[in-house]
Design an enzyme around this catalytic site. Structure first.
Site, PDB file in Angstrom:
ATOM      1  N   ARG A   2       0.845  -1.212   0.000  1.00 45.57           N
ATOM      2  CA  ARG A   2       0.000   0.000   0.000  1.00 45.57           C
ATOM      3  C   ARG A   2       0.874   1.252   0.000  1.00 45.57           C
ATOM      4  O   ARG A   2       0.588   2.228  -0.673  1.00 45.57           O
ATOM      5  CB  ARG A   2      -0.946   0.022   1.209  1.00 45.57           C
ATOM      6  CG  ARG A   2      -1.598   1.385   1.353  1.00 45.57           C
ATOM      7  CD  ARG A   2      -2.840   1.477   2.210  1.00 45.57           C
ATOM      8  NE  ARG A   2      -2.879   0.641   3.367  1.00 45.57           N
ATOM      9  CZ  ARG A   2      -2.196   0.828   4.517  1.00 45.57           C
ATOM     10  NH1 ARG A   2      -1.392   1.868   4.645  1.00 45.57           N
ATOM     11  NH2 ARG A   2      -2.311  -0.015   5.499  1.00 45.57           N
ATOM     12  N   TYR A  38     -15.446  16.148 -16.797  1.00 49.65           N
ATOM     13  CA  TYR A  38     -15.816  14.728 -16.814  1.00 49.65           C
ATOM     14  C   TYR A  38     -16.940  14.482 -15.801  1.00 49.65           C
ATOM     15  O   TYR A  38     -16.884  14.989 -14.670  1.00 49.65           O
ATOM     16  CB  TYR A  38     -14.573  13.895 -16.480  1.00 49.65           C
ATOM     17  CG  TYR A  38     -14.830  12.429 -16.345  1.00 49.65           C
ATOM     18  CD1 TYR A  38     -15.110  11.658 -17.464  1.00 49.65           C
ATOM     19  CD2 TYR A  38     -14.814  11.805 -15.109  1.00 49.65           C
ATOM     20  CE1 TYR A  38     -15.362  10.301 -17.343  1.00 49.65           C
ATOM     21  CE2 TYR A  38     -15.060  10.454 -14.969  1.00 49.65           C
ATOM     22  CZ  TYR A  38     -15.337   9.705 -16.100  1.00 49.65           C
ATOM     23  OH  TYR A  38     -15.586   8.376 -15.967  1.00 49.65           O
ATOM     24  N   ASP A  48      -6.382  17.996 -15.774  1.00 51.15           N
ATOM     25  CA  ASP A  48      -6.714  16.617 -16.141  1.00 51.15           C
ATOM     26  C   ASP A  48      -6.291  16.428 -17.597  1.00 51.15           C
ATOM     27  O   ASP A  48      -6.881  17.003 -18.506  1.00 51.15           O
ATOM     28  CB  ASP A  48      -8.213  16.372 -15.948  1.00 51.15           C
ATOM     29  CG  ASP A  48      -8.605  14.912 -16.163  1.00 51.15           C
ATOM     30  OD1 ASP A  48      -7.950  14.242 -16.987  1.00 51.15           O
ATOM     31  OD2 ASP A  48      -9.568  14.448 -15.530  1.00 51.15           O
TER      32      ASP A  48
END
Ligand SMILES: *Cc1c(COP(=O)(O)O)cnc(C)c1O
Length: 390
Positions: A53, A105, A177
């Site tokens: 992780r 988006y 983005d």
């Protein structure tokens, strides 16, 4: 880990970063470290990895490769594009203002709205191409300005350099983005962005077999803050997904070059067709985004959308008649996809927000793939013929 230095051409980085760097057996293809945990060599002694992780060599190589392509100090690889957007939002505190594009988006729109409703920050959706609206929003001193260009699904392009410079004056950080173009065609950090966000699900992986994301930061202090939070919240990507994504990334440049050539042919075909009311593709000379895209981007990409004359009925006939284009959400893979934003990707926005963003019920979005140009055009011809037939 890497064998490809900073000065290399991005094509070389994509194809060869980390190749033959394996110290155990000199494997040419970087090994997949499919493990959750790493053994300590002794008390307080390990080789730099403890738990996946937190960090994993396969995921780190992908992060390093993407960071080099975007010209950033480093990157964090996440379990999805939405997790990447959310990772950037983790930097905000209650009372901070986020300025985001009104036609971003659909998932980003939903995430921003949901976190705003929980009072995790304030939010202003603006048309960033509308000068007075942007000025009003920036006067409110945002902490984060999110940019998405070209926009989804209308392929509107905004000037990253200009917006970033103005946002910086107000003290905001700028996140772009870059999913629709990838670093092969646009490098936001060079234009003034602090963060670049990717849904690696799309062009970076490119084979529609992984959901993943990444955030690239220009400053190493930001990379540290983001990787710390990704570890705390557990949103880092899996090693197997990272392995597949790196494999896909090797061919990013040739894929996108070929796909955008196909997209240009498709756009030109649609622009000439009498049943097509409008084509949104910045590569067309007539497109309002053409001038700025020509300067800001090193290519026009392989996404486009168009308005079919005849409304929802025509849309249904069209999408059910095509078969090279598959009716599915997502984009950026080697196969061509067709989507109807109003009932698919942008359904969650609601009709009013869609209308405000200019997303009509007769808008169709195409992700153009690697198939033969002639087959793509013949398929569109078939779809349009079905619209016309009684
Ligand atoms: C797909 C997409 C996302 C979300 O990414 P997921 O990998 O689906 O979570 C974010 N931004 C843009 C522009 C996208 O196309």
């Amino acid at each position: 880990m890497s064998t490809v230095g900073k000065t290399k051409d991005p094509r070389t980085v994509a194809a060869a970063n980390g190749v033959a760097a394996d110290r155990a057996f000199r494997a040419v293809a970087p090994p997949l470290y499919l493990t959750s945990t790493f053994a300590f060599e002794g008390f307080e002694r390990n080789l730099g990895y403890e738990y996946t992780r937190t960090a994993n060599p396969t995921r780190d190589l992908l992060a390093e490769t993407i960071a080099k392509l975007e010209g950033g100090a480093g990157a964090v690889v996440t379990s999805s594009g939405m997790a990447a957007v959310d990772l950037v939002l983790s930097l905000l505190r209650p009372g901070d203002l986020v300025v985001a594009p009104h036609d971003c988006y659909g998932g980003t729109y939903r995430l921003l709205s949901a976190r705003r409703d929980r009072k995790q920050f304030d939010l202003a959706f603006v048309d960033q191409g509308n000068e007075p609206a942007l000025t009003t929003a920036l006067r409110r001193k945002p902490k984060l300005v999110l940019i998405e260009t070209p926009s989804n699904p209308l392929m509107r392009v905004v000037d990253i350099r200009a917006i970033a410079a103005r946002a910086r004056e107000t003290g905001a950080k700028i996140a772009v983005d870059n999913t629709f173009l990838s670093p092969a065609l646009q490098q936001p950090i060079a234009l003034g962005a602090d963060f670049v966000i990717h849904s690696t699900t799309k062009y970076l992986n490119g084979h529609s077999d992984v959901v993943g994301g990444a955030v690239i930061a220009a400053a190493s202090s930001d990379v540290e803050a983001l990787s710390a939070w990704a570890n705390i919240a557990g949103t880092t990507g899996s090693p197997f997904d990272a392995h597949l994504t790196l494999r896909g990334l090797r061919t990013l440049f040739p894929r996108i070059e070929r796909q955008q050539a196909n997209a240009m042919a498709v756009a030109q075909f649609l622009a000439r067709h009498p049943l097509v009311a409008a084509v949104h593709y910045p590569g067309l000379d007539s497109d309002p985004a053409h001038a700025i895209a020509s300067v800001q981007q090193s290519g026009f990409g392989a996404m486009l959308s168009f308005e079919l004359a005849g409304g929802t009925y025509a849309v249904r006939r069209f999408v059910e008649a095509v078969d090279v284009f598959t009716l599915a959400e997502s984009l950026g893979g080697v196969e061509s996809l067709v989507a109807h934003p109003a009932t698919m990707t942008h359904a969650g926005m609601g009709p009013e927000a869609r209308r405000a963003a200019g997303i009509s019920d007769s808008l169709i979005r195409l992700s153009v793939g690697l198939e033969a140009e002639a087959d793509l055009i013949a398929d569109l011809e078939r779809g349009l013929a079905a619209v016309r037939s009684p």
